[in-house]
Design a protein around this motif. Structure first.
Motif, PDB file in Angstrom:
ATOM      1  N   THR A 119       0.584   2.491  12.489  1.00  0.00           N
ATOM      2  CA  THR A 119       0.258   3.608  11.597  1.00  0.00           C
ATOM      3  C   THR A 119      -0.180   4.995  12.110  1.00  0.00           C
ATOM      4  N   ASP A 175       9.267   7.867   4.885  1.00  0.00           N
ATOM      5  CA  ASP A 175       8.190   6.924   4.693  1.00  0.00           C
ATOM      6  C   ASP A 175       6.906   7.785   3.978  1.00  0.00           C
ATOM      7  N   ARG A 179       5.602   6.885   0.346  1.00  0.00           N
ATOM      8  CA  ARG A 179       4.016   6.813  -0.095  1.00  0.00           C
ATOM      9  C   ARG A 179       3.381   7.778  -0.810  1.00  0.00           C
ATOM     10  N   ALA A 307      -1.561   1.461  -0.906  1.00  0.00           N
ATOM     11  CA  ALA A 307      -1.748   0.993   0.322  1.00  0.00           C
ATOM     12  C   ALA A 307      -3.018   0.090   0.396  1.00  0.00           C
ATOM     13  N   ARG A 310      -1.735  -3.481  -1.076  1.00  0.00           N
ATOM     14  CA  ARG A 310      -0.976  -4.085   0.069  1.00  0.00           C
ATOM     15  C   ARG A 310      -1.885  -4.678   1.115  1.00  0.00           C
ATOM     16  N   LYS A 322       5.720  -7.383   4.810  1.00  0.00           N
ATOM     17  CA  LYS A 322       6.935  -6.848   4.147  1.00  0.00           C
ATOM     18  C   LYS A 322       6.942  -7.140   2.548  1.00  0.00           C
ATOM     19  N   GLU A 325       4.534  -5.107   0.577  1.00  0.00           N
ATOM     20  CA  GLU A 325       5.327  -3.568   0.557  1.00  0.00           C
ATOM     21  C   GLU A 325       6.188  -3.513  -0.486  1.00  0.00           C
ATOM     22  N   GLY A 329       4.947  -1.450  -4.272  1.00  0.00           N
ATOM     23  CA  GLY A 329       5.929  -0.251  -4.422  1.00  0.00           C
ATOM     24  C   GLY A 329       5.816   0.506  -5.747  1.00  0.00           C
TER      25      GLY A 329
END
Ligand code: ADP
Ligand code: MG
Ligand code: ZN
Length: 487
Positions: A119, A175, A179, A307, A310, A322, A325, A329
């Protein structure tokens, strides 16, 4: 990257339409799709003497966004006039924020180019408030050969989010945008729709030799309207800029446009410097004051962001990153999944089974439009369906059949399974009786099995399944057959 030795430097500007009921500086509705020039008043028509009044709701939405992005809030900020001529800008200026925006110095965590497991923190320069312009319409049937101007969009609240030039490639840029969009949608301040233009992105890009600290001259690619286009535009523009640099050509900062059909960017116009806009404080608007108490209230109203959600699913339920994610979303998908989880709090095996079923079956039939979502089955129906599998009443394969049959209806999976007589026979006595009868009736196959042709067991399995209409519990059936054949 296209040529070794170079790197791309990218900074994005995002304009997001705020989901307020009324416009930024007047009471006109922001509803989409009305007859042209019906959602207008003297203020948004730019008539002389009309006075703007700031929309409280839009400030609240923008402040929540800025807080979610870790920005600091300026207690007193200023609205400025940005002067330019455009046919769809009747006042001759746009009200925006310039040297004193209401918020600055935020950041966003993204996955690094080339290695999504790493990250990177990307800076957010500022978030500020402004207003949208109208729209030029060409090719309207009623006025052939002419262009008309629709001012319904004039004065619609916009929030601009300016990012630092911290991005280093197309994957990072996409990305970052995803986000950011997910955060705005989770806050319910924007519908995240790139195609319809309520979430718009300008891509600023330059290239430099790796290791060089200085930035190269940038170009700005205006209004790139899908994630795919952003990715392609950056790839192609990086290659073009590297070619220019390699052949020693220089250029002036300018604005370009992405043409997806030809797969390249084209020159649009010279870039105005900020001096050209003759910014000055709007004398019709007092300074925007955002006091600490209100900031505290708005901060408290921020839901768990994608975030964090997740990370929690990965940490507490050991879901693969995954899966987490995909399931976080869209906030409504996240809420839905959590309702399913609540049927067995803290049960990691249940979470993984639910995640698999949601990702492979439910999401394939889910329609998302902006903030709203249409799901094929309710969380309660899904819990009931997965519980039937857990209780071995039906097999995983049958669960998919039941799902396909009940989706879009209010039917209970349990009732459906009962009606169709689908319940898996897990009754060892019943299965054993069927097996014994088959073994007696088929001595040749039994002999073959005893002689080592173990594959012949498939013959018996098939026959039992036929008799039970596929509802015998497969594990139990195999166990019983092996035992009886060996007798
Ligand atoms: P303007 O409105 O003139 O485009 P802004 O300050 O609003 O200016 O936005 C500038 C954007 O360009 C920011 O997103 C910033 O990160 C980006 N940027 C600035 N310098 C460079 C550069 N050399 N290369 C790439 N992007 C840049
Ligand atoms: Mg710009
Ligand atoms: Zn109005």
């Amino acid at each position: 990257m296209s040529a070794p030795g170079y790197e791309a430097v990218i900074g994005l500007e995002v304009h997001a339409q705020l989901l307020t009921k009324t416009k930024q500086f007047c009471g006109c509705p922001t509803t989409f799709g009305a007859e042209p020039n019906t959602n207008v008043c003297p203020v948004c028509l730019g008539l002389p003497g009309a006075l703007p009044v700031l929309n409280h709701e839009s400030v609240a939405m923008a402040v929540r966004t800025a807080l979610a992005l870790g920005c600091t809030i300026r207690e007193r900020s200023i609205f400025a006039r940005k002067n330019y001529f455009y046919p769809d800008l009747p006042k001759g200026y746009q009200i925006s924020q310039y040297d004193l925006p209401f918020s600055e110095h935020g950041s966003l965590e993204i996955a690094a180019e080339g290695d999504p497991s790493v990250t990177r923190r990307v800076g957010i320069t500022r978030v500020h408030l402004e207003e949208d312009a109208g729209k030029n319409l060409h090719g309207v049937a009623e006025v052939p050969g002419k262009s008309v101007i629709d001012l319904n969009r004039s004065g619609v609240p916009l929030m601009e989010i300016v990012g630092e030039p911290d991005l280093r490639g197309p994957a990072e840029a996409v990305d970052y945008l995803k986000r950011l969009r997910d955060i705005l949608v989770a806050l319910e301040v924007n519908d995240g729709n790139l195609e319809e233009g309520s979430f718009r992105c300008d891509v600023n890009i330059s290239v430099r030799r790796k290791g060089s600290a200085a930035y190269g001259t940038r170009v700005e690619i205006k209004n790139v309207n899908s994630f795919r286009h952003v990715h392609r535009a950056i790839e192609h523009e990086t290659a073009r800029l590297v070619d220019l640099a390699e052949s020693g050509q220089t250029f002036k900062q300018h604005t370009r446009q992405w043409d997806d059909e030809s797969g390249r960017t084209v020159f649009l116009r010279e870039k105005e410097g900020s001096d050209d806009y003759r910014y000055f404080p709007d004398p019709d608007l007092p300074p925007l004051v955002i006091d600490e108490r209100w900031v505290g209230e708005l901060r408290a109203s921020i839901p768990e962001l994608p975030a964090a959600r997740r990370e929690r699913l990965v940490r507490e339920l050991k879901l693969p990153a995954k899966d987490a994610e995909v399931l976080t979303g869209h906030p409504k998908i996240g809420d839905y999944f959590e309702k399913v989880l609540q049927a067995r709090p803290g049960d990691a095996a249940w979470a993984k089974r639910a995640a698999n079923f949601v990702m492979t079956e439910v999401l394939a039939d889910t329609r998302v439009h902006g903030l709203s979502i249409e799901l094929p089955v309710t969380a309660a129906q899904l819990v009931e369906l997965l519980s039937l599998v857990d209780a071995q009443t039906i097999s995983g394969k049958q669960a998919k059949e039941v799902f396909a049959a009940i989706k879009g209806t209010a039917q209970s999976p349990e009732a459906y399974v009962g009606d169709k007589g689908m319940a898996q026979v897990s009754d060892a006595v019943a299965i054993e009786a069927i097996c014994r009868a088959l073994i007696t009736a088929n001595p040749k196959q039994v002999a073959a099995w005893k002689a080592g042709k173990k594959g012949i067991i498939g013959f018996f399995v098939g026959a039992v399944m036929k008799e039970t209409k596929g509802s015998a519990n497969p594990a139990l059936l195999n166990e019983i057959l092996e035992r009886l054949l060996a007798e």
